[in-house]
Motif scaffolding. Structure first.
Motif, mmCIF file in Angstrom:
data_model
loop_
_atom_site.group_PDB
_atom_site.id
_atom_site.type_symbol
_atom_site.label_atom_id
_atom_site.label_comp_id
_atom_site.label_asym_id
_atom_site.label_seq_id
_atom_site.Cartn_x
_atom_site.Cartn_y
_atom_site.Cartn_z
ATOM 1 N N TRP A 58 8.313 -30.403 20.144
ATOM 2 C CA TRP A 58 7.139 -29.596 19.861
ATOM 3 C C TRP A 58 6.846 -28.677 21.033
ATOM 4 O O TRP A 58 7.353 -28.868 22.142
ATOM 5 N N ARG A 60 3.705 -25.451 22.368
ATOM 6 C CA ARG A 60 2.449 -24.763 22.091
ATOM 7 C C ARG A 60 2.572 -23.291 22.460
ATOM 8 O O ARG A 60 3.131 -22.952 23.499
ATOM 9 N N TYR A 69 0.787 -24.705 17.345
ATOM 10 C CA TYR A 69 1.601 -25.857 17.716
ATOM 11 C C TYR A 69 2.840 -25.874 16.822
ATOM 12 O O TYR A 69 2.722 -25.976 15.590
ATOM 13 N N ILE A 103 -3.999 -33.039 18.304
ATOM 14 C CA ILE A 103 -4.511 -31.754 18.796
ATOM 15 C C ILE A 103 -6.025 -31.694 18.917
ATOM 16 O O ILE A 103 -6.570 -30.684 19.343
#
Length: 412
Positions: A58, A60, A69, A103
């Motif tokens: 992942w 950002r 994200y 998040i």
């Protein structure tokens, strides 16, 4: 409000949902909302995760005022692989669900389809976070897959029908892009109070009329041609064989070109078929960057929307609004009861013909080829109508009102 967009596709990808959700998110922020996005690593255009995003679970990013994200998902090398696509969907559901837990706080979720399974993740997050979710129906699944013959196993079809009904039942609201979509859901028992018709849209300042002779037209030697353009996914639902058959009928018009722009599961077979027929009036071009959309569509004299018979009630092509936005007339092969047919007739922006009717398509093309004044009149009418009814600002306002109305609804 703090709004979570849960979408498999997002910019910089050029998939329709990527463009729509990016534009919608940007407009919602301008209207005072705080928008978070959970999406997959970019992959749609290349059938693999883009090099800059590989090897990551992942990451950002910041796109404008939106915090984005990105999560890992499996990408099959062949879009035609059913099990590969299913694994693609499920891997995103898993990683996006985990991201949604990490998040922080949000007040509502908007989850567009396809894929259908995103509704499961949206429901799970809504239960855990105690917030409502809106399920946005861009295509009605599994109906479309069944009609195309992609899904044939009865057990698999029943499974996805149960998933579909579960998502509709658990969503606080279901937004659909047309009245035909709403009628489909009502027939399946979805309460009318839960279904909101909110159409798709364009950015009218970006998708705008440009000169017919532009950089794209010059690059591809189209300045002195009458151009009929199809741009988009070269897939199973488009019925693009009809374009080749119409081209065969129109070889006497020496300066007419049918231009097919895009990639997809059916492109290789379509190119081979065009070569077998010896067609010199059909041009195939690859998918173009989104930034070139205005000049691509403006380089055409007419835009084409071919669909297979029986599919037009379950799909409203977003390219309709793009063609209208650049002020070009439309020829659409659609069923008369479809929303696409209704918009074209109401706007007076083009011609509707029966789906998969090559002779009717050839006749319609020849008619506009011979009457350029009528074509220009239809194009102007389309531009006026789309600016009046289908802009991002107006659609975002309707979503804002829907989000506000959900504050009093319980999560279940």
């Amino acid at each position: 409000m703090r709004i979570l967009l849960l979408t498999t596709y997002f910019r910089p990808e050029s998939a329709t949902n990527a463009i729509l959700m990016t534009l919608l998110g940007e407009e919602l922020t301008r209207q005072g909302h705080e928008v978070f996005v959970i999406t997959g690593m970019p992959h749609y255009d290349q059938n693999c995760i883009w090099p800059a995003y590989r090897g990551k679970l992942w990451m950002r990013e910041q796109i404008g005022s939106m915090r984005v994200y990105r999560v890992y998902l499996y990408v099959p090398s062949k879009k035609t692989s059913f099990w590969g696509r299913l694994l693609n969907y499920l891997s995103f559901n898993l990683t996006s669900g985990i991201a949604g837990l990490l998040i922080g706080r949000f007040d509502a979720i908007l989850a567009p389809s396809p894929p259908l399974t995103n509704g499961i993740t949206a429901w799970a997050l809504s239960r855990i976070k105690g917030v409502p979710f809106i399920y946005n129906v861009q295509d009605i699944y599994p109906d479309v897959a069944v009609r195309l013959g992609v899904l044939q196993n009865r057990a698999v079809i029943r499974f996805f029908e149960q998933v579909e009904r579960f998502v509709y039942r658990k969503a606080a609201a279901v937004s659909v892009i047309s009245d035909c979509f709403k009628a489909n859901l009502l027939r399946k028992g979805v309460p009318e109070w839960k279904v909101e018709v909110i159409p798709n849209f364009i950015d009218e300042n970006f998708v705008r009329p440009l000169p017919r002779h532009n950089a794209f037209s010059k690059e591809h030697d189209l300045d002195d041609k009458f151009v009929a353009l199809f741009a988009g996914n070269v897939g199973l639902s488009q019925g693009l064989e009809t374009l080749l058959e119409a081209a065969l009928c129109l070889q006497n018009l020496q300066d007419l070109r049918i231009v097919i722009v895009g990639d997809g599961a059916s492109k290789t077979a379509l190119v081979e078929r065009a070569h077998a027929l010896g067609l010199n009036n059909v041009i195939f071009l690859p998918l173009q960057p989104y930034e070139r959309v205005p000049e691509l569509y403006s380089a055409a004299d007419v835009g084409l929307i071919p669909l297979r018979r029986g599919l037009t009630e379950d799909s409203v092509p977003s390219k309709l609004f793009t063609i209208m936005g650049v002020g070009r007339p439309v020829i659409a092969g659609v069923d008369p009861e479809s929303d696409t047919h209704r918009v074209i007739q109401t706007a007076g922006c083009g011609l509707c013909i029966p789906p998969e009717d090559a002779k009717a398509l050839a006749s319609a093309l020849q008619g506009l080829y011979e009457d350029r004044a009528l074509a220009e009149k239809m194009g102007r009418a389309g531009r006026d109508y789309v600016v009046q009814h289908f802009t991002c600002q107006k659609v975002a306002q309707r979503y804002s009102a829907l989000f506000e109305s959900l504050k009093s609804r319980s999560v279940h």
